[in-house]
Design a protein around this motif. Structure first.
Motif, PDB file in Angstrom:
ATOM      1  N   LYS A  55     -27.992  49.792  34.912  1.00 57.63           N
ATOM      2  CA  LYS A  55     -27.954  48.675  34.568  1.00 57.63           C
ATOM      3  C   LYS A  55     -27.232  47.816  34.769  1.00 57.63           C
ATOM      4  O   LYS A  55     -25.979  48.257  35.262  1.00 57.63           O
ATOM      5  CB  LYS A  55     -28.070  49.065  33.234  1.00 57.63           C
ATOM      6  N   GLY A  56     -27.896  46.782  34.879  1.00 60.17           N
ATOM      7  CA  GLY A  56     -26.908  45.741  35.834  1.00 60.17           C
ATOM      8  C   GLY A  56     -25.282  45.138  35.055  1.00 60.17           C
ATOM      9  O   GLY A  56     -24.671  44.513  35.053  1.00 60.17           O
ATOM     10  N   ASN A  57     -25.597  45.561  33.246  1.00 56.32           N
ATOM     11  CA  ASN A  57     -24.267  44.928  33.009  1.00 56.32           C
ATOM     12  C   ASN A  57     -23.127  46.289  32.280  1.00 56.32           C
ATOM     13  O   ASN A  57     -22.846  45.615  31.911  1.00 56.32           O
ATOM     14  CB  ASN A  57     -24.901  44.381  31.280  1.00 56.32           C
ATOM     15  N   ARG A  58     -23.300  46.947  33.842  1.00 55.43           N
ATOM     16  CA  ARG A  58     -22.527  47.954  33.258  1.00 55.43           C
ATOM     17  C   ARG A  58     -21.688  47.702  34.488  1.00 55.43           C
ATOM     18  O   ARG A  58     -21.976  48.315  35.600  1.00 55.43           O
ATOM     19  CB  ARG A  58     -22.977  49.413  33.317  1.00 55.43           C
ATOM     20  N   ALA A  59     -20.104  47.481  33.490  1.00 59.91           N
ATOM     21  CA  ALA A  59     -18.293  47.617  34.813  1.00 59.91           C
ATOM     22  C   ALA A  59     -18.200  49.202  35.463  1.00 59.91           C
ATOM     23  O   ALA A  59     -18.709  50.109  34.194  1.00 59.91           O
ATOM     24  CB  ALA A  59     -17.993  46.753  33.888  1.00 59.91           C
ATOM     25  N   PRO A  60     -17.867  49.161  36.617  1.00 61.83           N
ATOM     26  CA  PRO A  60     -17.438  50.539  36.656  1.00 61.83           C
ATOM     27  C   PRO A  60     -16.336  50.770  35.631  1.00 61.83           C
ATOM     28  O   PRO A  60     -15.113  49.873  35.332  1.00 61.83           O
ATOM     29  CB  PRO A  60     -17.271  49.955  38.152  1.00 61.83           C
ATOM     30  N   ALA A  61     -16.185  51.338  35.905  1.00 63.50           N
ATOM     31  CA  ALA A  61     -14.798  52.450  34.742  1.00 63.50           C
ATOM     32  C   ALA A  61     -13.921  51.719  35.103  1.00 63.50           C
ATOM     33  O   ALA A  61     -13.016  52.347  36.784  1.00 63.50           O
ATOM     34  CB  ALA A  61     -14.926  53.941  34.275  1.00 63.50           C
ATOM     35  N   PRO A  62     -12.179  51.373  34.833  1.00 58.75           N
ATOM     36  CA  PRO A  62     -11.411  51.029  35.672  1.00 58.75           C
ATOM     37  C   PRO A  62     -10.532  52.511  35.639  1.00 58.75           C
ATOM     38  O   PRO A  62     -10.755  53.430  35.076  1.00 58.75           O
ATOM     39  CB  PRO A  62     -10.297  50.120  34.306  1.00 58.75           C
ATOM     40  N   PRO A  63      -9.485  52.374  37.027  1.00 58.57           N
ATOM     41  CA  PRO A  63      -9.237  53.387  37.447  1.00 58.57           C
ATOM     42  C   PRO A  63      -7.859  53.015  36.469  1.00 58.57           C
ATOM     43  O   PRO A  63      -7.545  52.358  35.593  1.00 58.57           O
ATOM     44  CB  PRO A  63      -8.248  53.156  38.625  1.00 58.57           C
ATOM     45  N   PRO A  64      -7.785  55.215  35.860  1.00 57.37           N
ATOM     46  CA  PRO A  64      -6.722  55.491  34.684  1.00 57.37           C
ATOM     47  C   PRO A  64      -4.949  54.797  34.803  1.00 57.37           C
ATOM     48  O   PRO A  64      -5.274  54.179  36.452  1.00 57.37           O
ATOM     49  CB  PRO A  64      -6.191  56.613  35.493  1.00 57.37           C
ATOM     50  N   PRO A  65      -4.792  54.552  34.295  1.00 60.84           N
ATOM     51  CA  PRO A  65      -2.766  53.105  34.396  1.00 60.84           C
ATOM     52  C   PRO A  65      -2.699  54.010  35.186  1.00 60.84           C
ATOM     53  O   PRO A  65      -2.420  55.225  35.354  1.00 60.84           O
ATOM     54  CB  PRO A  65      -2.660  53.495  33.215  1.00 60.84           C
ATOM     55  N   ASP A  66      -1.504  53.200  36.145  1.00 61.62           N
ATOM     56  CA  ASP A  66      -0.589  53.866  36.790  1.00 61.62           C
ATOM     57  C   ASP A  66      -1.606  54.589  37.633  1.00 61.62           C
ATOM     58  O   ASP A  66      -0.482  55.789  38.763  1.00 61.62           O
ATOM     59  CB  ASP A  66       0.488  54.225  36.747  1.00 61.62           C
ATOM     60  N   ALA A  67      -2.576  54.573  38.220  1.00 60.73           N
ATOM     61  CA  ALA A  67      -3.225  55.789  39.125  1.00 60.73           C
ATOM     62  C   ALA A  67      -2.485  55.187  40.701  1.00 60.73           C
ATOM     63  O   ALA A  67      -2.361  56.151  41.571  1.00 60.73           O
ATOM     64  CB  ALA A  67      -4.663  55.302  39.134  1.00 60.73           C
ATOM     65  N   ALA A  68      -2.213  53.577  41.450  1.00 58.12           N
ATOM     66  CA  ALA A  68      -1.926  53.684  42.064  1.00 58.12           C
ATOM     67  C   ALA A  68      -0.427  54.165  42.866  1.00 58.12           C
ATOM     68  O   ALA A  68      -0.202  54.021  43.494  1.00 58.12           O
ATOM     69  CB  ALA A  68      -2.188  52.234  42.405  1.00 58.12           C
ATOM     70  N   LYS A  69       0.040  53.851  41.500  1.00 56.42           N
ATOM     71  CA  LYS A  69       1.307  54.066  41.664  1.00 56.42           C
ATOM     72  C   LYS A  69       1.416  56.220  42.045  1.00 56.42           C
ATOM     73  O   LYS A  69       2.114  56.087  43.002  1.00 56.42           O
ATOM     74  CB  LYS A  69       2.020  54.553  40.165  1.00 56.42           C
ATOM     75  N   ALA A  70       0.375  56.386  40.971  1.00 55.03           N
ATOM     76  CA  ALA A  70       0.510  58.123  41.275  1.00 55.03           C
ATOM     77  C   ALA A  70       0.185  58.362  42.742  1.00 55.03           C
ATOM     78  O   ALA A  70       0.631  59.352  43.065  1.00 55.03           O
ATOM     79  CB  ALA A  70      -0.334  58.527  40.342  1.00 55.03           C
ATOM     80  N   MET A  71      -1.003  57.664  43.223  1.00 57.74           N
ATOM     81  CA  MET A  71      -1.282  57.392  44.170  1.00 57.74           C
ATOM     82  C   MET A  71      -0.868  57.739  45.612  1.00 57.74           C
ATOM     83  O   MET A  71      -0.280  58.657  46.607  1.00 57.74           O
ATOM     84  CB  MET A  71      -2.487  56.935  45.565  1.00 57.74           C
ATOM     85  N   LEU A  72       0.575  57.364  45.652  1.00 59.47           N
ATOM     86  CA  LEU A  72       1.203  56.487  46.698  1.00 59.47           C
ATOM     87  C   LEU A  72       2.559  57.048  46.473  1.00 59.47           C
ATOM     88  O   LEU A  72       2.945  57.798  47.884  1.00 59.47           O
ATOM     89  CB  LEU A  72       1.965  54.484  46.036  1.00 59.47           C
ATOM     90  N   LYS A  73       2.710  57.579  45.408  1.00 63.53           N
ATOM     91  CA  LYS A  73       4.030  58.700  44.771  1.00 63.53           C
ATOM     92  C   LYS A  73       3.480  60.023  46.043  1.00 63.53           C
ATOM     93  O   LYS A  73       4.367  60.676  46.195  1.00 63.53           O
ATOM     94  CB  LYS A  73       4.145  59.534  43.350  1.00 63.53           C
ATOM     95  N   ALA A  74       1.681  60.360  45.890  1.00 58.67           N
ATOM     96  CA  ALA A  74       1.478  61.613  46.152  1.00 58.67           C
ATOM     97  C   ALA A  74       1.740  61.058  47.930  1.00 58.67           C
ATOM     98  O   ALA A  74       1.594  62.492  48.829  1.00 58.67           O
ATOM     99  CB  ALA A  74      -0.230  62.294  45.656  1.00 58.67           C
TER     100      ALA A  74
END
Length: 143
Positions: A55-74
């Motif tokens: 469906k065209g009216n569905r936005a992708p699920a937002p990333p979990p909060p602090d996902a970018a921070k967790a990725m950079l930390k890893a």
């Protein structure tokens, strides 16, 4: 236009476009269809799964909060571990890597500094190098 998955008697499956279902039947009836893999002329439609658009009216699920921070930390933790098991060679990185590649020095894991031109030259010579994703502080610059 319509696309069909087609299969030959050998089992090769390939995709073909037709103006209509009737055009497919007409070409098949005249023996114009051939397998592009093995040149077999006995072609049938293969089972296809329908393509259902989201469906065209569905936005992708937002990333979990602090996902970018967790990725950079890893990533930083993985880099720290990799650096712990390698030797700092500073600005002589390109020369050291080239000498190890050529067999003039024993191979070991090293890290250091190289210009973009030096890194490209090493890659062109077949020397395996990879940039580190986070800034590396030279040992002499740490407290």
């Amino acid at each position: 236009m319509i696309v069909f998955d087609l299969r030959c008697t050998r089992g090769d499956v390939f995709e073909a476009w037709f103006a209509s279902s009737a055009a497919y039947e007409e070409q098949r009836g005249r023996g114009l269809l051939r397998c592009p893999i093995c040149d077999d002329d006995q072609i049938e439609k293969a089972v296809m799964a329908p393509q259902v658009a989201a469906k065209g009216n569905r936005a992708p699920a937002p990333p979990p909060p602090d996902a970018a921070k967790a990725m950079l930390k890893a990533l930083a933790a993985a880099q720290t571990e990799a650096l712990r098991n390698s030797r700092w060679v500073g600005a002589t990185f390109a020369d050291e890597a080239r000498a190890m590649h050529g067999g003039e020095k024993p191979k070991e894991v090293i890290h250091g500094q190289a210009t973009v031109a030096e890194a490209k030259a090493l890659l062109d010579e077949g020397v395996s190098v990879a940039p580190l994703p986070l800034p590396v502080v030279p040992p002499e610059a740490t407290n």
